[in-house]
Design an enzyme around this catalytic site. Structure first.
Site, PDB file in Angstrom:
ATOM      1  N   SER A 107      31.459  45.362  30.505  1.00 52.47           N
ATOM      2  CA  SER A 107      31.342  44.012  29.944  1.00 52.47           C
ATOM      3  C   SER A 107      30.040  43.336  30.358  1.00 52.47           C
ATOM      4  O   SER A 107      29.551  43.549  31.474  1.00 52.47           O
ATOM      5  CB  SER A 107      32.524  43.174  30.444  1.00 52.47           C
ATOM      6  OG  SER A 107      32.292  41.799  30.241  1.00 52.47           O
ATOM      7  N   TYR A 130      28.000  40.102  24.806  1.00 46.86           N
ATOM      8  CA  TYR A 130      28.290  38.786  24.238  1.00 46.86           C
ATOM      9  C   TYR A 130      26.945  38.207  23.860  1.00 46.86           C
ATOM     10  O   TYR A 130      26.024  38.171  24.691  1.00 46.86           O
ATOM     11  CB  TYR A 130      28.937  37.869  25.277  1.00 46.86           C
ATOM     12  CG  TYR A 130      30.412  38.095  25.503  1.00 46.86           C
ATOM     13  CD1 TYR A 130      31.294  38.161  24.426  1.00 46.86           C
ATOM     14  CD2 TYR A 130      30.938  38.208  26.779  1.00 46.86           C
ATOM     15  CE1 TYR A 130      32.658  38.343  24.629  1.00 46.86           C
ATOM     16  CE2 TYR A 130      32.304  38.388  26.984  1.00 46.86           C
ATOM     17  CZ  TYR A 130      33.153  38.455  25.906  1.00 46.86           C
ATOM     18  OH  TYR A 130      34.500  38.633  26.106  1.00 46.86           O
ATOM     19  N   THR A 156      30.653  42.156  20.696  1.00 48.61           N
ATOM     20  CA  THR A 156      31.908  41.405  20.539  1.00 48.61           C
ATOM     21  C   THR A 156      31.661  40.181  19.672  1.00 48.61           C
ATOM     22  O   THR A 156      30.779  39.369  19.964  1.00 48.61           O
ATOM     23  CB  THR A 156      32.466  41.014  21.921  1.00 48.61           C
ATOM     24  OG1 THR A 156      32.726  42.218  22.641  1.00 48.61           O
ATOM     25  CG2 THR A 156      33.755  40.221  21.797  1.00 48.61           C
ATOM     26  N   LYS A 252      33.225  44.712  17.627  1.00 43.62           N
ATOM     27  CA  LYS A 252      34.557  44.471  18.211  1.00 43.62           C
ATOM     28  C   LYS A 252      35.060  43.067  17.891  1.00 43.62           C
ATOM     29  O   LYS A 252      34.303  42.098  17.979  1.00 43.62           O
ATOM     30  CB  LYS A 252      34.457  44.642  19.736  1.00 43.62           C
ATOM     31  CG  LYS A 252      35.714  44.311  20.508  1.00 43.62           C
ATOM     32  CD  LYS A 252      35.549  44.667  21.975  1.00 43.62           C
ATOM     33  CE  LYS A 252      36.822  44.460  22.764  1.00 43.62           C
ATOM     34  NZ  LYS A 252      37.042  43.075  23.123  1.00 43.62           N
ATOM     35  N   HIS A 276      41.265  40.405  20.827  1.00 46.08           N
ATOM     36  CA  HIS A 276      40.832  40.139  22.201  1.00 46.08           C
ATOM     37  C   HIS A 276      42.050  40.072  23.136  1.00 46.08           C
ATOM     38  O   HIS A 276      42.072  39.302  24.101  1.00 46.08           O
ATOM     39  CB  HIS A 276      40.049  38.819  22.256  1.00 46.08           C
ATOM     40  CG  HIS A 276      38.903  38.808  23.232  1.00 46.08           C
ATOM     41  ND1 HIS A 276      37.592  38.957  22.864  1.00 46.08           N
ATOM     42  CD2 HIS A 276      38.869  38.664  24.579  1.00 46.08           C
ATOM     43  CE1 HIS A 276      36.811  38.887  23.935  1.00 46.08           C
ATOM     44  NE2 HIS A 276      37.570  38.728  24.991  1.00 46.08           N
TER      45      HIS A 276
HETATM   46  C1  LIG Z   1      41.006  40.110  31.850  1.00 45.65           C
HETATM   47  C2  LIG Z   1      40.338  40.427  30.543  1.00 45.65           C
HETATM   48  C3  LIG Z   1      38.966  40.242  30.417  1.00 45.65           C
HETATM   49  C4  LIG Z   1      38.328  40.592  29.224  1.00 45.65           C
HETATM   50  N1  LIG Z   1      36.970  40.484  29.133  1.00 45.65           N
HETATM   51  C5  LIG Z   1      36.338  40.913  28.006  1.00 45.65           C
HETATM   52  C6  LIG Z   1      34.930  40.938  27.937  1.00 45.65           C
HETATM   53  O1  LIG Z   1      34.245  40.607  28.890  1.00 45.65           O
HETATM   54  N2  LIG Z   1      34.371  41.352  26.777  1.00 45.65           N
HETATM   55  C7  LIG Z   1      35.111  41.738  25.682  1.00 45.65           C
HETATM   56  O2  LIG Z   1      34.566  42.098  24.647  1.00 45.65           O
HETATM   57  N3  LIG Z   1      36.454  41.741  25.743  1.00 45.65           N
HETATM   58  C8  LIG Z   1      37.089  41.363  26.876  1.00 45.65           C
HETATM   59  N4  LIG Z   1      38.446  41.414  26.943  1.00 45.65           N
HETATM   60  C9  LIG Z   1      39.216  41.939  25.809  1.00 45.65           C
HETATM   61  C10 LIG Z   1      39.416  43.454  25.941  1.00 45.65           C
HETATM   62  O3  LIG Z   1      38.207  44.131  25.716  1.00 45.65           O
HETATM   63  C11 LIG Z   1      40.451  43.967  24.933  1.00 45.65           C
HETATM   64  O4  LIG Z   1      40.102  43.538  23.654  1.00 45.65           O
HETATM   65  C12 LIG Z   1      41.858  43.481  25.290  1.00 45.65           C
HETATM   66  O5  LIG Z   1      42.085  43.627  26.671  1.00 45.65           O
HETATM   67  C13 LIG Z   1      42.903  44.266  24.527  1.00 45.65           C
HETATM   68  O6  LIG Z   1      44.177  43.765  24.785  1.00 45.65           O
HETATM   69  P1  LIG Z   1      45.208  44.468  25.803  1.00 45.65           P
HETATM   70  O7  LIG Z   1      44.524  44.563  27.095  1.00 45.65           O
HETATM   71  O8  LIG Z   1      46.374  43.528  25.864  1.00 45.65           O
HETATM   72  O9  LIG Z   1      45.565  45.788  25.221  1.00 45.65           O
HETATM   73  C14 LIG Z   1      39.094  41.081  28.130  1.00 45.65           C
HETATM   74  C15 LIG Z   1      40.478  41.254  28.273  1.00 45.65           C
HETATM   75  C16 LIG Z   1      41.100  40.939  29.474  1.00 45.65           C
HETATM   76  C17 LIG Z   1      42.587  41.184  29.608  1.00 45.65           C
END
Ligand SMILES: Cc1cc2nc3c(=O)[nH]c(=O)nc-3n(C[C@H](O)[C@H](O)[C@H](O)COP(=O)(O)O)c2cc1C
Length: 389
Positions: A107, A130, A156, A252, A276
């Site tokens: 990330s 981002y 993203t 994404k 997300h």
């Molecule tokens: C704690 C957390 C932090 C996240 N941070 C980012 C991020 O920095 N960049 C991003 O594109 N998605 C981020 N996401 C989304 C994840 O990439 C992903 O889309 C999401 O976790 C999918 O859902 P699930 O974990 O319930 O299966 C984050 C998700 C969580 C749970």
């Protein structure tokens, strides 16, 4: 000692071992958390079609995702603050993914920097961006990712403004945590986590502090981040970023057939159908329910991946059977990391692999590429479609 057999077991350990603030950060969705809940309950509505007396020998879960060979089509999703779930978390997760033969996505909002992760791994990992208003910062971070050998950019698109998670505000989420009385009381019970953190210097957003203009400490960082997400990001800018990056591009956060068509038109190598993890638009439809519509719209034009709600190898199989070429674990691997560090991420991947392989066999299939809607029983009315108008 608990015998760990599911991601839920890892979740229980994770909950006990990681400070409340970071547990809540992971385990929350935005506002009412309706979409967060739907992501998992919708997977549970899909049933599997059992077949018997089929040769189940020589099975394989090997495939490719965005041109990369994978031992199973399950990448690690970008997750911000992973290095607060466990000391050096991004390095640990990247190493586990590399050993397992699946991509790790770093990330923008990671604790370990791009350079840190590159130094501790041997194969290219993916980098998630981002888009920030500061174009110099974006140009430099893309160059840093290229220099570190990242071969795929995950851009993203679903976070131009931040969805609100109530608990993060109530807990005063920050990296590293501010030492308020409730936080200190909670930290006192998390000795394993604390020892790890004492032993590392990686406690700030490693891709940003010292790299963005005017950001040298935690307080300037918080205000920089809050102001920086680019509100003007549109398809023209996505096209420009594709040129600027020059390598493989995964878009994404696509949750609509029209947006999927735009992503295909812009020339993405893959799209990730995702909400997300229910952290942005509360009330949006689950990713798995949206997948059939998006497959119909762009399935022949672009590779389609999916995340949001995957908690088992059976969920992976359901997404693949509905047409996805690849899937991502987000929370699923964070549970493993917080529970047991690198070994926990490996464990999460092993569990998911075993569940996928066994389910595939009991559905009468030998290869992930042979999975299709014929393996599923999907309830009538499951498919999401908006009312045209
Ligand atoms: C704690 C957390 C932090 C996240 N941070 C980012 C991020 O920095 N960049 C991003 O594109 N998605 C981020 N996401 C989304 C994840 O990439 C992903 O889309 C999401 O976790 C999918 O859902 P699930 O974990 O319930 O299966 C984050 C998700 C969580 C749970």
């Amino acid at each position: 000692m608990t015998v760990v057999t599911t991601l839920q077991d890892l979740h229980s350990l994770y909950r006990r071992r990681v400070p409340r603030m970071f547990y809540d950060y992971t385990q929350s969705g935005s506002w009412t958390e309706q979409t967060f809940r739907d992501n998992t309950t919708d997977f549970a509505q899909i049933r599997l079609r059992q077949r018997v007396a089929v040769d189940m020998s020589d099975r394989s879960t090997a495939s490719t995702m965005a041109g990369r060979d994978v031992s199973m089509p399950v990448a690690l999703a970008p997750v911000g603050l992973t290095g607060m779930q466990h000391a050096d978390g991004e390095i640990k997760a990247a190493r586990a993914a590399e050993a397992f033969g699946v991509p790790f996505t770093l990330s923008t909002m990671s604790i370990c920097s791009i350079e840190d992760v590159a130094e501790h791994t041997t194969k290219p990992f993916w980098f998630q961006l981002y888009v920030m208003k500061d174009e110099d910062f974006v140009a430099r971070i893309l160059q840093r990712a290229r220099d570190a050998g990242c071969d795929t950019l995950v851009l993203t698109l679903d976070l131009q403004v931040l969805g609100q998670r109530h608990k993060d505000l109530k807990n005063g989420l920050s990296a590293p945590p501010k030492l308020t009385l409730p936080t200190m009381i909670n930290l006192a019970t998390k000795w394993r986590w604390g020892l790890g953190m004492l032993g590392t210097k990686r406690r700030f957003f490693g891709n940003i502090v010292g790299h963005a203009k005017g950001v040298s400490d935690a307080s300037s960082l918080m205000s920089w981040t809050a102001e920086q997400f680019d509100l003007q990001l549109d398809w023209a800018k996505v096209a420009r970023l594709k040129e600027q990056w020059g390598g493989r591009l995964v878009l994404k956060g696509i949750l609509d057939a029209e947006d999927a068509k735009m992503a295909a038109k812009v020339g993405a190598d893959a799209i990730v159908v995702s909400n997300h993890g229910g952290r942005q638009l509360d009330g949006a439809v689950s990713a798995i329910r949206m997948l059939p519509d998006i497959m119909d719209a762009v399935g022949d034009d672009v590779e389609v991946h999916l995340d949001s709600g995957i908690r088992s190898g059976q969920d992976v199989l359901k997404a693949l059977a509905l047409g996805a070429r690849g899937t991502y674990l987000g929370r699923g691997y964070i549970y493993g990391l917080g529970a047991m560090g690198e070994a926990g991420v490996r464990k999460a991947l092993e569990i998911v692999h075993k569940e996928l392989d066994t389910t595939m066999a009991l559905c009468g299939e030998r290869h992930v590429h042979d999975l299709g809607p014929h393996n599923l029983i999907v309830p009538g009315g499951f498919r999401a479609s908006h009312i045209p108008g």
